[in-house]
Design a protein around this motif. Structure first.
Motif, PDB file in Angstrom:
ATOM      1  N   ILE A 198       0.834  -1.206   0.000  1.00 12.03           N
ATOM      2  CA  ILE A 198       0.000   0.000   0.000  1.00 12.03           C
ATOM      3  C   ILE A 198       0.865   1.251   0.000  1.00 12.03           C
ATOM      4  CG2 ILE A 198      -1.638   1.350   1.391  1.00 12.03           C
ATOM      5  CD1 ILE A 198      -2.961  -1.287   2.192  1.00 12.03           C
ATOM      6  N   GLU A 199       1.964   1.220   0.765  1.00  9.92           N
ATOM      7  CA  GLU A 199       2.849   2.384   0.787  1.00  9.92           C
ATOM      8  C   GLU A 199       3.501   2.602  -0.581  1.00  9.92           C
ATOM      9  OE1 GLU A 199       5.345   4.467   3.937  1.00  9.92           O
ATOM     10  OE2 GLU A 199       6.543   2.720   3.393  1.00  9.92           O
ATOM     11  N   ALA A 200       4.015   1.534  -1.195  1.00  8.78           N
ATOM     12  CA  ALA A 200       4.659   1.668  -2.508  1.00  8.78           C
ATOM     13  C   ALA A 200       3.651   2.135  -3.560  1.00  8.78           C
ATOM     14  CB  ALA A 200       5.275   0.331  -2.927  1.00  8.78           C
ATOM     15  N   PHE A 201       2.448   1.574  -3.529  1.00 10.20           N
ATOM     16  CA  PHE A 201       1.399   1.938  -4.472  1.00 10.20           C
ATOM     17  C   PHE A 201       0.966   3.383  -4.244  1.00 10.20           C
ATOM     18  CE2 PHE A 201      -3.159   0.957  -5.998  1.00 10.20           C
ATOM     19  CZ  PHE A 201      -2.827   1.218  -7.318  1.00 10.20           C
ATOM     20  N   GLY A 202       0.756   3.736  -2.970  1.00  2.94           N
ATOM     21  CA  GLY A 202       0.336   5.100  -2.630  1.00  2.94           C
ATOM     22  C   GLY A 202       1.370   6.136  -3.039  1.00  2.94           C
ATOM     23  N   ALA A 258       3.167  10.637  -6.324  1.00  3.24           N
ATOM     24  CA  ALA A 258       4.237  11.190  -7.178  1.00  3.24           C
ATOM     25  C   ALA A 258       3.698  11.569  -8.556  1.00  3.24           C
ATOM     26  CB  ALA A 258       5.373  10.179  -7.314  1.00  3.24           C
ATOM     27  N   ALA A 259       2.614  10.879  -8.954  1.00  3.06           N
ATOM     28  CA  ALA A 259       1.999  11.164 -10.260  1.00  3.06           C
ATOM     29  C   ALA A 259       0.939  12.258 -10.167  1.00  3.06           C
ATOM     30  CB  ALA A 259       1.376   9.893 -10.818  1.00  3.06           C
ATOM     31  N   GLY A 260       0.812  12.857  -8.974  1.00  4.60           N
ATOM     32  CA  GLY A 260      -0.123  13.975  -8.808  1.00  4.60           C
ATOM     33  C   GLY A 260      -1.482  13.612  -8.247  1.00  4.60           C
ATOM     34  N   HIS A 261      -1.654  12.360  -7.844  1.00  2.87           N
ATOM     35  CA  HIS A 261      -2.940  11.947  -7.270  1.00  2.87           C
ATOM     36  C   HIS A 261      -2.977  12.216  -5.768  1.00  2.87           C
ATOM     37  CE1 HIS A 261      -4.358   9.937 -10.920  1.00  2.87           C
ATOM     38  NE2 HIS A 261      -3.129   9.457 -11.060  1.00  2.87           N
ATOM     39  N   LYS A 262      -4.189  12.324  -5.230  1.00  4.72           N
ATOM     40  CA  LYS A 262      -4.391  12.417  -3.785  1.00  4.72           C
ATOM     41  C   LYS A 262      -4.999  11.100  -3.343  1.00  4.72           C
ATOM     42  CE  LYS A 262      -5.580  16.103  -1.681  1.00  4.72           C
ATOM     43  NZ  LYS A 262      -6.383  17.233  -1.136  1.00  4.72           N
ATOM     44  N   VAL A 263      -4.344  10.441  -2.393  1.00  3.26           N
ATOM     45  CA  VAL A 263      -4.693   9.070  -2.018  1.00  3.26           C
ATOM     46  C   VAL A 263      -5.198   8.993  -0.579  1.00  3.26           C
ATOM     47  CG1 VAL A 263      -3.826   6.710  -1.783  1.00  3.26           C
ATOM     48  CG2 VAL A 263      -2.942   8.189  -3.605  1.00  3.26           C
ATOM     49  N   ALA A 264      -6.346   8.367  -0.400  1.00  2.00           N
ATOM     50  CA  ALA A 264      -6.872   8.103   0.940  1.00  2.00           C
ATOM     51  C   ALA A 264      -6.864   6.601   1.173  1.00  2.00           C
ATOM     52  CB  ALA A 264      -8.287   8.646   1.083  1.00  2.00           C
ATOM     53  N   VAL A 265      -6.383   6.184   2.343  1.00  2.84           N
ATOM     54  CA  VAL A 265      -6.364   4.767   2.714  1.00  2.84           C
ATOM     55  C   VAL A 265      -7.315   4.574   3.888  1.00  2.84           C
ATOM     56  CG1 VAL A 265      -4.960   2.810   3.465  1.00  2.84           C
ATOM     57  CG2 VAL A 265      -3.943   4.577   1.993  1.00  2.84           C
ATOM     58  N   LEU A 266      -8.368   3.788   3.669  1.00  2.00           N
ATOM     59  CA  LEU A 266      -9.350   3.482   4.707  1.00  2.00           C
ATOM     60  C   LEU A 266      -9.330   1.986   4.957  1.00  2.00           C
ATOM     61  CD1 LEU A 266     -12.286   5.620   3.233  1.00  2.00           C
ATOM     62  CD2 LEU A 266     -10.583   6.345   4.921  1.00  2.00           C
ATOM     63  N   THR A 267      -9.726   1.573   6.158  1.00  2.00           N
ATOM     64  CA  THR A 267      -9.664   0.145   6.463  1.00  2.00           C
ATOM     65  C   THR A 267     -10.980  -0.376   7.013  1.00  2.00           C
ATOM     66  OG1 THR A 267      -8.900   0.535   8.711  1.00  2.00           O
ATOM     67  CG2 THR A 267      -7.210   0.276   7.028  1.00  2.00           C
ATOM     68  N   ALA A 322     -15.097  14.147  -1.245  1.00  2.00           N
ATOM     69  CA  ALA A 322     -15.480  15.556  -1.208  1.00  2.00           C
ATOM     70  C   ALA A 322     -14.288  16.448  -0.884  1.00  2.00           C
ATOM     71  CB  ALA A 322     -16.595  15.777  -0.186  1.00  2.00           C
ATOM     72  N   ALA A 323     -13.316  15.890  -0.150  1.00  2.00           N
ATOM     73  CA  ALA A 323     -12.117  16.649   0.221  1.00  2.00           C
ATOM     74  C   ALA A 323     -11.069  16.654  -0.895  1.00  2.00           C
ATOM     75  CB  ALA A 323     -11.513  16.081   1.507  1.00  2.00           C
ATOM     76  N   GLY A 324     -11.389  16.023  -2.034  1.00  2.00           N
ATOM     77  CA  GLY A 324     -10.501  16.094  -3.187  1.00  2.00           C
ATOM     78  C   GLY A 324      -9.602  14.896  -3.422  1.00  2.00           C
ATOM     79  N   PHE A 325      -9.766  13.829  -2.630  1.00  2.00           N
ATOM     80  CA  PHE A 325      -8.945  12.631  -2.844  1.00  2.00           C
ATOM     81  C   PHE A 325      -9.529  11.851  -4.019  1.00  2.00           C
ATOM     82  CE2 PHE A 325      -7.929  13.949   1.393  1.00  2.00           C
ATOM     83  CZ  PHE A 325      -6.567  13.688   1.500  1.00  2.00           C
ATOM     84  N   ASP A 326      -8.691  11.567  -5.012  1.00  2.00           N
ATOM     85  CA  ASP A 326      -9.189  10.947  -6.241  1.00  2.00           C
ATOM     86  C   ASP A 326      -8.862   9.461  -6.367  1.00  2.00           C
ATOM     87  OD1 ASP A 326      -6.474  11.758  -6.563  1.00  2.00           O
ATOM     88  OD2 ASP A 326      -6.672  11.529  -8.729  1.00  2.00           O
ATOM     89  N   VAL A 327      -8.088   8.925  -5.413  1.00  2.00           N
ATOM     90  CA  VAL A 327      -7.869   7.477  -5.344  1.00  2.00           C
ATOM     91  C   VAL A 327      -8.148   7.047  -3.906  1.00  2.00           C
ATOM     92  CG1 VAL A 327      -6.273   5.547  -5.661  1.00  2.00           C
ATOM     93  CG2 VAL A 327      -6.073   7.563  -7.136  1.00  2.00           C
TER      94      VAL A 327
END
Length: 333
Positions: A76-80, A85-94, A149-154
Motif C-alpha cells: 500500500i505504501e509503494a502503491f500510494g 508522485a503522479a499527482g494523485h491524492k490518495v486516501a487509505v481506509l480500512t 469531497a475533500a478532493g482525494f481521487d484514489v
C-alpha cells in the motif's frame, strides 16, 4: 426546524465548506462525526453527507485484500507513493471487524507506512476498534464519501479481517485487488473460491530474488484457476500480475492495468451501473442495521430477549416462533 436541528445544520454547512477546500482538520472532524454513536453527532453527520453528496464519486475506489504475511502495508505504501508522485491524492481506509477482539493490525500498519503517513497528498484512517462488520462498513462507506469531497481521487479500502469482510469491501469499490504470496499448490488450495471470484486483479507480491521463480509458478497456477471461473464482467477477464512492493517493481504496470480495467468496464457504463447498484444495496444494508438497532433497543423486547433465547436453547420453543413473538412485541402499539 427546532434550535437543535438549526445548530446541526449550521455545523454541517461550516464543515462542508472547509472540507471542499481540502482542509484536513475538517476531514478528520467529519470522519469523527460519522464514527460517533451520539445521536446529535449522527444527525450532523447525515446533514453533512447530504450537503457534500454532489461533490463525491469522482475517485477510483480500489479494494485491497490479502493473506497474512503477504506484505500488504509495504504494498500500500509503494502503491500510494507511486500515485502521489503522479499527482494523485490518495486516501487509505480500512475495514477491520477483528479489531474488537485483537485490537487490529492497522495501527501497526500505519506506523510502518512511515513515508505515506508523512505525504501531504495522502490520508490514512484506521477503522475504529470495537465495531461489528456492519458498523465498521457503514463508517468506511461514509468516510469514503467524505474523502472524495475533500478532493482525494484514489481511495484504497483495505480489509484487515477475513471472511465476510472481503465481500463487504468488494461491494463498495470499483476494482478489487487480491494480494497473494509467491507460493502455489497448497497455498492455492487454501484460497477460498469465493474470494478468488471477487478479484478483478490478482497481485502476486514479493516477486523478487529467490522468490521470483516461485512467484512465476504461482501466477501460472492462479491464471489457470481464474480461467475456470465465470467472470463477473462481460468486458473484463481478471488478470494476474507479479510485483515487488519492496523493490517497487511492477507497481506502475498494476496502475496501468487498473486504467485498462476502468476503460473496459466504462465503455458501456458498466462501472456506473455497478456504483448505482452499490448505492441501493447500501441503503438496504443501512435499513437492516437501523431496524435491528431499534429492535434491540425496544424496552419490552430487550426485557424478553434473554428469556426467549434461553427457551430456544432449551428447545422449549422453535426459533421461528420465538422470532415471530419478539417481532409481534416490537410492532405492538
Amino acid at each position: 426546524m427546532n434550535e437543535m436541528n438549526k445548530k446541526q445544520s449550521a455545523d454541517a454547512d461550516k464543515i462542508a465548506v472547509k472540507l471542499k477546500q481540502g482542509d484536513r482538520r475538517a476531514l478528520a472532524r467529519a470522519i469523527t462525526l460519522v464514527e460517533s454513536s451520539r445521536s446529535d453527532h449522527r444527525a450532523t453527520a447525515q446533514a453533512l453527507l447530504n450537503i457534500i453528496l454532489p461533490d463525491t464519486g469522482d475517485s477510483i475506489r480500489i479494494g485491497i485484500s490479502g493473506t497474512p504475511g503477504v506484505g500488504k502495508s509495504t504494498f500500500i505504501e509503494a502503491f500510494g507513493k507511486l500515485l502521489t508522485a503522479a499527482g494523485h491524492k490518495v486516501a487509505v481506509l480500512t475495514i477491520d471487524p477483528s479489531s474488537q477482539r485483537s485490537g487490529g493490525s492497522i495501527l501497526g500498519d500505519k506506523t510502518r507506512m512511515e513515508e505515506l503517513v508523512r505525504d501531504p497528498n495522502a490520508f490514512i484512517r484506521p477503522s475504529p476498534s470495537g465495531g461489528s462488520l456492519g458498523g465498521v462498513a457503514r463508517r468506511t462507506r461514509e468516510a469514503m464519501l467524505l474523502t472524495e469531497a475533500a478532493g482525494f481521487d484514489v481511495i484504497l479500502i483495505e480489509t484487515v479481517g477475513v471472511g465476510q469482510s472481503e465481500t463487504t469491501v468488494a461491494e463498495m469499490v470499483d476494482v478489487f485487488l487480491l494480494l497473494l504470496a509467491p507460493a502455489g499448490g497448497d497455498e492455492l488450495q487454501g484460497i477460498k473460491r469465493g474470494v478468488m471470484e471477487l478479484a478483478d486483479i490478482v497481485v502476486i507480491n514479493k516477486a523478487d530474488g529467490d522468490l521470483k521463480s516461485a512467484a512465476a509458478r504461482a501466477a501460472a497456477e492462479y491464471k489457470g484457476a481464474i480461467g475456470l471461473m465465470r467472470p463477473k464482467s462481460k468486458n473484463w477477464k481478471p488478470k494476474v500480475l507479479m510485483v515487488s512492493a519492496l523493490n517497487k517493481i511492477g507497481i506502475d504496470k498494476l496502475w496501468e492495468t487498473i486504467g485498462k480495467y476502468r476503460a473496459a468496464r466504462g465503455s458501456d457504463n458498466e462501472l456506473a451501473d455497478q456504483r448505482r447498484d452499490q448505492a441501493v444495496a447500501w441503503m438496504w444494508s443501512e435499513l437492516g442495521d437501523s431496524l435491528m438497532a431499534r429492535f434491540r433497543a425496544h424496552d419490552v423486547v430487550a426485557a424478553r430477549i434473554k428469556q426467549m433465547e434461553a427457551d430456544v436453547k432449551a428447545a422449549q420453543i422453535a426459533p421461528t416462533t420465538a422470532a415471530e413473538k419478539l417481532l409481534e412485541i416490537f410492532l405492538e402499539k
